[in-house]
Design a protein around this motif. Structure first.
Motif, PDB file in Angstrom:
ATOM      1  N   THR A 148      -5.936   6.856   4.567  1.00 65.55           N
ATOM      2  CA  THR A 148      -7.378   6.627   4.677  1.00 65.55           C
ATOM      3  C   THR A 148      -8.071   7.412   3.582  1.00 65.55           C
ATOM      4  OG1 THR A 148      -7.151   8.120   6.560  1.00 65.55           O
ATOM      5  CG2 THR A 148      -7.998   5.911   7.025  1.00 65.55           C
ATOM      6  N   PRO A 149      -8.814   6.749   2.680  1.00 64.46           N
ATOM      7  CA  PRO A 149      -8.921   5.294   2.594  1.00 64.46           C
ATOM      8  C   PRO A 149      -7.606   4.663   2.127  1.00 64.46           C
ATOM      9  CG  PRO A 149      -9.955   6.301   0.686  1.00 64.46           C
ATOM     10  CD  PRO A 149      -9.529   7.434   1.591  1.00 64.46           C
ATOM     11  N   ASN A 150      -7.462   3.392   2.414  1.00 60.93           N
ATOM     12  CA  ASN A 150      -6.252   2.666   2.024  1.00 60.93           C
ATOM     13  C   ASN A 150      -6.066   2.718   0.507  1.00 60.93           C
ATOM     14  OD1 ASN A 150      -3.989   0.969   2.276  1.00 60.93           O
ATOM     15  ND2 ASN A 150      -5.232  -0.873   1.938  1.00 60.93           N
ATOM     16  N   GLN A 151      -4.808   2.883   0.058  1.00 58.23           N
ATOM     17  CA  GLN A 151      -4.489   2.821  -1.379  1.00 58.23           C
ATOM     18  C   GLN A 151      -3.623   1.601  -1.637  1.00 58.23           C
ATOM     19  OE1 GLN A 151      -3.031   6.199  -3.676  1.00 58.23           O
ATOM     20  NE2 GLN A 151      -4.106   7.594  -2.313  1.00 58.23           N
ATOM     21  N   PRO A 152      -4.273   0.458  -1.911  1.00 60.74           N
ATOM     22  CA  PRO A 152      -3.512  -0.768  -2.100  1.00 60.74           C
ATOM     23  C   PRO A 152      -2.692  -0.750  -3.385  1.00 60.74           C
ATOM     24  CG  PRO A 152      -5.864  -1.177  -2.455  1.00 60.74           C
ATOM     25  CD  PRO A 152      -5.722   0.267  -2.078  1.00 60.74           C
ATOM     26  N   ARG A 195      10.201   3.033  -3.825  1.00 63.04           N
ATOM     27  CA  ARG A 195       9.676   4.218  -4.509  1.00 63.04           C
ATOM     28  C   ARG A 195       8.997   3.805  -5.807  1.00 63.04           C
ATOM     29  NH1 ARG A 195       9.549   9.037  -1.600  1.00 63.04           N
ATOM     30  NH2 ARG A 195      11.552   9.396  -0.565  1.00 63.04           N
ATOM     31  N   ASP A 196       7.839   4.414  -6.087  1.00 62.10           N
ATOM     32  CA  ASP A 196       7.210   4.162  -7.381  1.00 62.10           C
ATOM     33  C   ASP A 196       7.730   5.173  -8.415  1.00 62.10           C
ATOM     34  OD1 ASP A 196       5.872   6.565  -7.155  1.00 62.10           O
ATOM     35  OD2 ASP A 196       3.856   5.697  -7.330  1.00 62.10           O
ATOM     36  N   LYS A 197       7.133   5.150  -9.623  1.00 59.95           N
ATOM     37  CA  LYS A 197       7.621   6.025 -10.705  1.00 59.95           C
ATOM     38  C   LYS A 197       7.490   7.503 -10.385  1.00 59.95           C
ATOM     39  CE  LYS A 197       6.672   2.695 -14.236  1.00 59.95           C
ATOM     40  NZ  LYS A 197       6.171   2.327 -15.556  1.00 59.95           N
ATOM     41  N   TRP A 238       0.849  -1.203   0.000  1.00 61.76           N
ATOM     42  CA  TRP A 238       0.000   0.000   0.000  1.00 61.76           C
ATOM     43  C   TRP A 238       0.878   1.244   0.000  1.00 61.76           C
ATOM     44  CZ3 TRP A 238       0.283  -3.513   4.127  1.00 61.76           C
ATOM     45  CH2 TRP A 238       0.956  -3.075   5.265  1.00 61.76           C
ATOM     46  N   TYR A 239       0.263   2.346  -0.466  1.00 59.38           N
ATOM     47  CA  TYR A 239       0.935   3.641  -0.366  1.00 59.38           C
ATOM     48  C   TYR A 239       0.890   4.117   1.083  1.00 59.38           C
ATOM     49  CZ  TYR A 239       1.463   4.169  -5.355  1.00 59.38           C
ATOM     50  OH  TYR A 239       1.857   3.995  -6.649  1.00 59.38           O
ATOM     51  N   ILE A 272       5.869   3.070  -1.479  1.00 62.75           N
ATOM     52  CA  ILE A 272       4.984   1.908  -1.368  1.00 62.75           C
ATOM     53  C   ILE A 272       5.544   1.029  -0.259  1.00 62.75           C
ATOM     54  CG2 ILE A 272       4.221  -0.235  -2.487  1.00 62.75           C
ATOM     55  CD1 ILE A 272       4.502   1.289  -5.177  1.00 62.75           C
ATOM     56  N   ARG A 273       4.700   0.604   0.646  1.00 60.43           N
ATOM     57  CA  ARG A 273       5.117  -0.300   1.734  1.00 60.43           C
ATOM     58  C   ARG A 273       4.698  -1.732   1.392  1.00 60.43           C
ATOM     59  NH1 ARG A 273       5.711   1.489   7.786  1.00 60.43           N
ATOM     60  NH2 ARG A 273       7.629   2.122   6.733  1.00 60.43           N
ATOM     61  N   ILE A 274       5.661  -2.647   1.442  1.00 60.78           N
ATOM     62  CA  ILE A 274       5.395  -4.053   1.137  1.00 60.78           C
ATOM     63  C   ILE A 274       5.509  -4.838   2.444  1.00 60.78           C
ATOM     64  CG2 ILE A 274       6.082  -6.056  -0.251  1.00 60.78           C
ATOM     65  CD1 ILE A 274       7.509  -4.031  -2.157  1.00 60.78           C
ATOM     66  N   ALA A 275       4.392  -5.400   2.891  1.00 60.73           N
ATOM     67  CA  ALA A 275       4.376  -6.154   4.152  1.00 60.73           C
ATOM     68  C   ALA A 275       4.741  -7.599   3.854  1.00 60.73           C
ATOM     69  CB  ALA A 275       2.993  -6.077   4.786  1.00 60.73           C
ATOM     70  N   MET A 276       5.841  -8.040   4.438  1.00 57.86           N
ATOM     71  CA  MET A 276       6.358  -9.386   4.174  1.00 57.86           C
ATOM     72  C   MET A 276       6.165 -10.258   5.405  1.00 57.86           C
ATOM     73  SD  MET A 276       7.936  -9.403   1.089  1.00 57.86           S
ATOM     74  CE  MET A 276       9.324 -10.529   1.212  1.00 57.86           C
ATOM     75  N   LYS A 277       5.737 -11.498   5.153  1.00 57.94           N
ATOM     76  CA  LYS A 277       5.619 -12.433   6.264  1.00 57.94           C
ATOM     77  C   LYS A 277       6.211 -13.780   5.866  1.00 57.94           C
ATOM     78  CE  LYS A 277       0.812 -13.880   5.494  1.00 57.94           C
ATOM     79  NZ  LYS A 277       0.389 -13.170   4.296  1.00 57.94           N
ATOM     80  N   LYS A 278       6.205 -14.700   6.811  1.00 57.43           N
ATOM     81  CA  LYS A 278       6.786 -16.022   6.597  1.00 57.43           C
ATOM     82  C   LYS A 278       6.341 -16.621   5.260  1.00 57.43           C
ATOM     83  CE  LYS A 278       7.113 -20.532   8.838  1.00 57.43           C
ATOM     84  NZ  LYS A 278       6.801 -21.327  10.038  1.00 57.43           N
TER      85      LYS A 278
END
Ligand code: KMT
Ligand code: NI
Length: 177
Positions: free
Chosen positions: A20-24, A107-109, A4-5, A114-120
Motif C-alpha cells: 500500500t499503495p500498490n506498486q504495479p 525475482r526482479d533485477k 505487482w510487487y 513480483i507477483r504475476i496473477a494468472m487467469k484463464k
C-alpha cells in the motif's frame, strides 16, 4: 494478467500481498526480465491456430495438462510446498492457464518479488535461470497446460543455484537488457 510487487509478510501465501499503495509491474517490465506473455482463448485450446502458431514458432513440441486441486492432484500439499520453494530450471517454464487462477512470483533485477496473477487464457514463459515460485491463490484451483521444447525436464533447483550455466546466462541477459 496483472502483476505487482509484494510485501514480505508471513501471512498466507495465497493472499495477494499487495503493497500500500500498490506498486504495479507492467508487461514491459516483465519483458525486460525475459518473461513473455500471451492472451489466448482457453475454450479453443484443443484446436487453436493461434496457440499452434506460438508452439510452431517457439518449438513447444511437448504439452500436457495438470489440474491442481486437492481432490485431483496426488500429493497436493507436498507439491504445493515444492512449487513455492524459490527455484530455477535449466529450461524455460511455459504455462497456459486453461481454467482457474494462480500466482507466479519472479525475482526482479534487485531481487524483489513480483507477483504475476494468472487467469484463464493467460500464457506465460519464464526464462531458464530465473528464480521463481508458484502458488495457488484463494480460489485453490488451476488447470494449466505445460509446454516444453522437446522432452520435458521438470527438475527444479532450489536457490542457491548460481553455479548453473542457465543461471549465468540469465544473469548476463539481465546485464545486457
Ligand atoms: C514450477 O516449476 O514452478 C511449476 O511447475 C509450477 C506449477 S505448474 C502450473
Ligand atoms: Ni518452476
Amino acid at each position: 494478467m496483472e502483476a505487482w510487487y509484494i510485501d514480505d509478510s508471513p501471512e498466507d501465501q495465497r493472499k495477494p500481498h499487495k503493497l500500500t499503495p500498490n506498486q504495479p509491474v507492467s508487461l514491459e517490465d516483465l519483458n525486460r526480465l525475459g518473461v513473455f506473455y500471451w492472451k489466448l482463448n482457453a475454450d479453443k485450446h484443443e484446436n487453436d491456430p493461434e496457440l499452434q502458431k506460438i508452439r510452431d514458432e517457439r518449438g513447444y513440441s511437448y504439452m500436457d495438462i495438470i489440474t491442481i486441486h486437492k481432490d485431483k492432484l496426488p500429493n497436493y500439499e507436498e507439491k504445493l510446498k515444492t512449487f513455492f520453494e524459490e527455484h530455477l530450471h535449466l529450461d524455460d517454464e511455459i504455462r497456459y492457464i486453461l481454467d482457474g487462477t494462480a500466482y507466479f512470483d519472479v525475482r526482479d533485477k534487485e531481487d524483489r518479488w513480483i507477483r504475476i496473477a494468472m487467469k484463464k487464457g493467460d500464457m506465460i514463459t519464464l526464462p531458464a535461470g530465473i528464480y521463481h515460485r508458484f502458488t495457488m491463490d484463494e480460489n485453490n484451483y488451476t488447470k494449466a497446460m505445460r509446454l516444453f521444447v522437446g522432452e520435458p525436464v521438470w527438475k527444479a533447483y532450489n536457490r542457491p543455484a548460481d553455479e548453473f550455466d542457465a543461471r549465468k546466462q540469465y544473469e548476463n541477459f539481465l546485464k545486457s537488457a
